[in-house]
Write an enzyme that holds these catalytic residues in place. Sequence first.
Site, PDB file in Angstrom:
ATOM      1  N   SER A   1       0.857  -1.185   0.000  1.00  0.00           N
ATOM      2  CA  SER A   1       0.000   0.000   0.000  1.00  0.00           C
ATOM      3  C   SER A   1       0.887   1.227   0.000  1.00  0.00           C
ATOM      4  O   SER A   1       2.036   1.171   0.457  1.00  0.00           O
ATOM      5  CB  SER A   1      -0.891   0.008   1.252  1.00  0.00           C
ATOM      6  OG  SER A   1      -1.520   1.269   1.420  1.00  0.00           O
TER       7      SER A   1
ATOM      8  N   TYR B   1      -2.697  -0.823  10.489  1.00  0.00           N
ATOM      9  CA  TYR B   1      -2.571  -1.110   9.054  1.00  0.00           C
ATOM     10  C   TYR B   1      -1.256  -0.548   8.518  1.00  0.00           C
ATOM     11  O   TYR B   1      -0.524  -1.246   7.795  1.00  0.00           O
ATOM     12  CB  TYR B   1      -3.759  -0.483   8.318  1.00  0.00           C
ATOM     13  CG  TYR B   1      -3.768  -0.717   6.820  1.00  0.00           C
ATOM     14  CD1 TYR B   1      -4.154  -1.940   6.286  1.00  0.00           C
ATOM     15  CD2 TYR B   1      -3.414   0.305   5.939  1.00  0.00           C
ATOM     16  CE1 TYR B   1      -4.182  -2.148   4.918  1.00  0.00           C
ATOM     17  CE2 TYR B   1      -3.440   0.095   4.562  1.00  0.00           C
ATOM     18  CZ  TYR B   1      -3.822  -1.133   4.061  1.00  0.00           C
ATOM     19  OH  TYR B   1      -3.843  -1.332   2.710  1.00  0.00           O
TER      20      TYR B   1
END
Length: 255
Positions: free
Chosen positions: A143, A156
């Site tokens: 990501s 995350y």
Amino acid sequence: MRLENKVALVTGGVQGIGRGIALRFAAEGADIALNVRKDDARSADLRSRIEALGRRCLVLPFDVAHVGASASAIVHAWETLGRVDILVNNAGIEKHASFLDVSEADFDAVQAVNVKGAFFVAQAFARRCRDAALGGRIINISSVHEELPFPNFTPYCVSKGGMKMMMRNLAIELAPLGITVNNIAPGAIETPINTSLMQDAAQLGALMGNIPLKRLGTPDDVAAVAVFLASSDADYITGTTTVVDGGLLWNYAEQ
């Protein structure tokens, strides 16, 4: 076709980016081992779409956070499909909470899937490649948040930062085995995980202000890069992150 006669295992493959990669790989000639949490109507539909492209598809229902199940699934895929040349670590979850409110259970769940799962699936894959004296490809779907802070999603971001360093270490350790290891770092992509964002005009408008290309990405934008990294065109590429974000990373500002 760039992946003809190859076999790819895609984790978290039933929707979003994983689904896009599985379909694109099949269109490029690869047989697919498809990891899902459970074999249901969605996985059956995707299997039929892959088979309609003339490729084999083995559905593997297992939780990547369970190390033993992951190892057994790799063995099953190898025995059923003859080999596994490419691993795409796509499975991932996120939990929304301010740092002060993050629970231990949610923190552990995110790390278990995003880091531990990717680590041990890659380990099982690399061991089989070593034992068969074959090279391979490991492609992690990371990501932009391996670099970019994301308030209220700290676990995350921690997991994606860990995935970045895991990739760098494995690229060095596995190079003698002929295994390359790379990350793809998507930005904002049109997937089910972003459904609420896409339905909120104010949030979506603010995000678009941060994306120079002025659109969300699609799973196929990510899949195109995955095909390249899985192909012989990327034989000399390892230890890198390719960002697929429309320019978001270097133009982002909190509203």
